[in-house]
Design a protein around this motif. Structure first.
Motif, mmCIF file in Angstrom:
data_model
loop_
_atom_site.group_PDB
_atom_site.id
_atom_site.type_symbol
_atom_site.label_atom_id
_atom_site.label_comp_id
_atom_site.label_asym_id
_atom_site.label_seq_id
_atom_site.Cartn_x
_atom_site.Cartn_y
_atom_site.Cartn_z
ATOM 1 N N SER A 21 126.580 -3.451 52.693
ATOM 2 C CA SER A 21 126.585 -3.214 51.948
ATOM 3 C C SER A 21 125.984 -2.558 50.660
ATOM 4 O O SER A 21 124.802 -3.336 50.844
ATOM 5 C CB SER A 21 127.795 -4.530 50.677
ATOM 6 N N ASN A 22 126.121 -2.052 49.383
ATOM 7 C CA ASN A 22 124.761 -1.167 48.665
ATOM 8 C C ASN A 22 123.658 -3.051 48.084
ATOM 9 O O ASN A 22 122.782 -2.584 47.777
ATOM 10 C CB ASN A 22 125.428 -0.561 47.265
ATOM 11 N N LEU A 23 124.757 -3.111 47.422
ATOM 12 C CA LEU A 23 123.885 -4.607 47.164
ATOM 13 C C LEU A 23 123.634 -5.655 48.415
ATOM 14 O O LEU A 23 121.533 -5.707 48.009
ATOM 15 C CB LEU A 23 125.150 -5.514 46.380
ATOM 16 N N ASP A 24 123.822 -5.848 49.030
ATOM 17 C CA ASP A 24 122.776 -6.033 50.027
ATOM 18 C C ASP A 24 121.961 -5.276 50.333
ATOM 19 O O ASP A 24 120.450 -6.081 51.140
ATOM 20 C CB ASP A 24 123.490 -6.959 51.450
ATOM 21 N N LEU A 25 121.642 -4.026 50.904
ATOM 22 C CA LEU A 25 121.175 -3.340 51.538
ATOM 23 C C LEU A 25 119.848 -2.851 50.273
ATOM 24 O O LEU A 25 118.236 -3.197 50.537
ATOM 25 C CB LEU A 25 121.845 -1.460 51.238
ATOM 26 N N ALA A 26 119.959 -2.893 49.256
ATOM 27 C CA ALA A 26 119.575 -2.990 47.260
ATOM 28 C C ALA A 26 118.556 -4.438 47.415
ATOM 29 O O ALA A 26 117.229 -3.715 47.956
ATOM 30 C CB ALA A 26 119.490 -2.994 46.560
ATOM 31 N N GLU A 27 118.785 -5.186 48.328
ATOM 32 C CA GLU A 27 118.356 -7.182 47.664
ATOM 33 C C GLU A 27 117.517 -6.796 49.172
ATOM 34 O O GLU A 27 115.901 -6.933 48.990
ATOM 35 C CB GLU A 27 119.396 -8.126 48.428
ATOM 36 N N ARG A 28 118.238 -6.293 50.225
ATOM 37 C CA ARG A 28 116.959 -6.338 51.880
ATOM 38 C C ARG A 28 115.554 -5.693 51.742
ATOM 39 O O ARG A 28 114.618 -5.955 51.718
ATOM 40 C CB ARG A 28 117.963 -5.775 52.637
ATOM 41 N N ILE A 29 116.056 -4.393 51.158
ATOM 42 C CA ILE A 29 114.593 -3.521 50.421
ATOM 43 C C ILE A 29 113.490 -3.139 49.507
ATOM 44 O O ILE A 29 112.811 -2.924 49.176
ATOM 45 C CB ILE A 29 115.255 -2.020 51.217
ATOM 46 N N GLY A 30 114.728 -4.862 48.112
ATOM 47 C CA GLY A 30 113.079 -5.323 46.717
ATOM 48 C C GLY A 30 114.050 -4.000 46.151
ATOM 49 O O GLY A 30 113.102 -4.097 44.977
ATOM 50 N N LEU A 31 114.638 -3.100 45.689
ATOM 51 C CA LEU A 31 115.597 -2.484 44.889
ATOM 52 C C LEU A 31 116.914 -2.630 44.385
ATOM 53 O O LEU A 31 117.184 -3.224 45.222
ATOM 54 C CB LEU A 31 115.838 -1.168 46.097
ATOM 55 N N SER A 32 117.037 -2.429 43.496
ATOM 56 C CA SER A 32 118.514 -2.132 42.209
ATOM 57 C C SER A 32 119.629 -1.858 42.627
ATOM 58 O O SER A 32 118.450 -0.806 43.745
ATOM 59 C CB SER A 32 117.265 -2.504 40.894
ATOM 60 N N PRO A 33 120.473 -2.526 42.954
ATOM 61 C CA PRO A 33 121.940 -1.320 43.265
ATOM 62 C C PRO A 33 122.230 0.331 42.854
ATOM 63 O O PRO A 33 122.497 0.707 43.494
ATOM 64 C CB PRO A 33 123.006 -1.917 43.163
ATOM 65 N N SER A 34 121.467 0.604 41.713
ATOM 66 C CA SER A 34 121.481 1.910 41.546
ATOM 67 C C SER A 34 120.717 3.119 41.834
ATOM 68 O O SER A 34 121.029 3.911 42.692
ATOM 69 C CB SER A 34 121.922 1.899 39.606
ATOM 70 N N PRO A 35 120.054 2.299 41.730
ATOM 71 C CA PRO A 35 118.528 3.620 42.606
ATOM 72 C C PRO A 35 119.120 3.024 43.881
ATOM 73 O O PRO A 35 118.310 4.599 44.693
ATOM 74 C CB PRO A 35 116.945 2.749 42.060
ATOM 75 N N CYS A 36 118.895 2.063 44.458
ATOM 76 C CA CYS A 36 118.671 2.259 46.528
ATOM 77 C C CYS A 36 120.089 3.467 46.062
ATOM 78 O O CYS A 36 120.560 3.771 46.902
ATOM 79 C CB CYS A 36 119.866 0.677 46.372
ATOM 80 N N ALA A 37 121.577 3.220 45.767
ATOM 81 C CA ALA A 37 122.977 4.045 45.977
ATOM 82 C C ALA A 37 122.816 5.674 45.884
ATOM 83 O O ALA A 37 123.015 6.177 46.283
ATOM 84 C CB ALA A 37 123.485 3.612 45.205
ATOM 85 N N ARG A 38 121.341 5.936 44.974
ATOM 86 C CA ARG A 38 121.048 6.987 44.954
ATOM 87 C C ARG A 38 119.849 7.861 45.775
ATOM 88 O O ARG A 38 120.110 8.689 46.335
ATOM 89 C CB ARG A 38 120.601 7.063 43.516
#
Length: 160
Positions: A21-38
């Motif tokens: 999920s975007n949330l899990d991905l953001a957590e793994r790479i150390g980024l918040s969800p919105s910039p991760c999704a962008r």
């Protein structure tokens, strides 16, 4: 598109598990969800990320025979090759098809089937019946040592 450190981390994580999920991905790479999704959207829009698939275990499906098949054609013309490629694209047994050079063969196919009887049916019932096929040489996989879909993500090279 020039990849930075965060883009490379996103690509590495998604190659390991495309269902994150975007949330899990953001957590793994150390980024918040919105910039991760962008960033993921930008990588998709740039064509760096293609389609997302689910990989199946051939043995769990009873598909225990993998063959690498070298195919020789009678004529080396665009029409002959295009016809062969269009036909082979419709065969679910064929996982990969490459037009090659440097060998006596013109194509290499990776084929996954149930067993030798099924392979024989595929070979004689489909492959050797294709117009232009003049030679077939098969090799059978005894063991998979490495079977990966992950690509190295270059650090110093821009992605065109």
């Amino acid at each position: 598109m020039q990849l930075d450190r965060i883009d490379r981390k996103i690509l590495q994580e998604l190659q390991k598990d495309g269902s994150l999920s975007n949330l899990d991905l953001a957590e793994r790479i150390g980024l918040s969800p919105s910039p991760c999704a962008r960033r993921v959207k930008a990588l998709k829009d740039a064509g760096v990320i293609g389609r997302t698939v689910t990989l199946l275990d051939p043995k769990a499906l009873g598909l225990s025979l993998t063959a690498l098949i070298h195919i020789s054609m009678d004529r080396h013309t665009p029409d002959r090759f295009e016809h062969f490629e269009a036909e082979v694209a419709n065969y679910p047994e064929v996982q990969e098809c490459y037009l090659i050079t440097g060998q006596a063969a013109d194509f290499v196919l990776k084929v996954v089937v149930k067993d030798m009887d099924t392979y024989q049916q595929f070979l004689l019932g489909k492959l050797t019946r294709l117009e232009g096929v003049t030679g077939v040489q098969s090799s059978f996989v005894m063991r998979r040592y490495k079977d990966s879909t992950e690509l190295p993500v270059p650090e110093e090279y821009p992605i065109a």
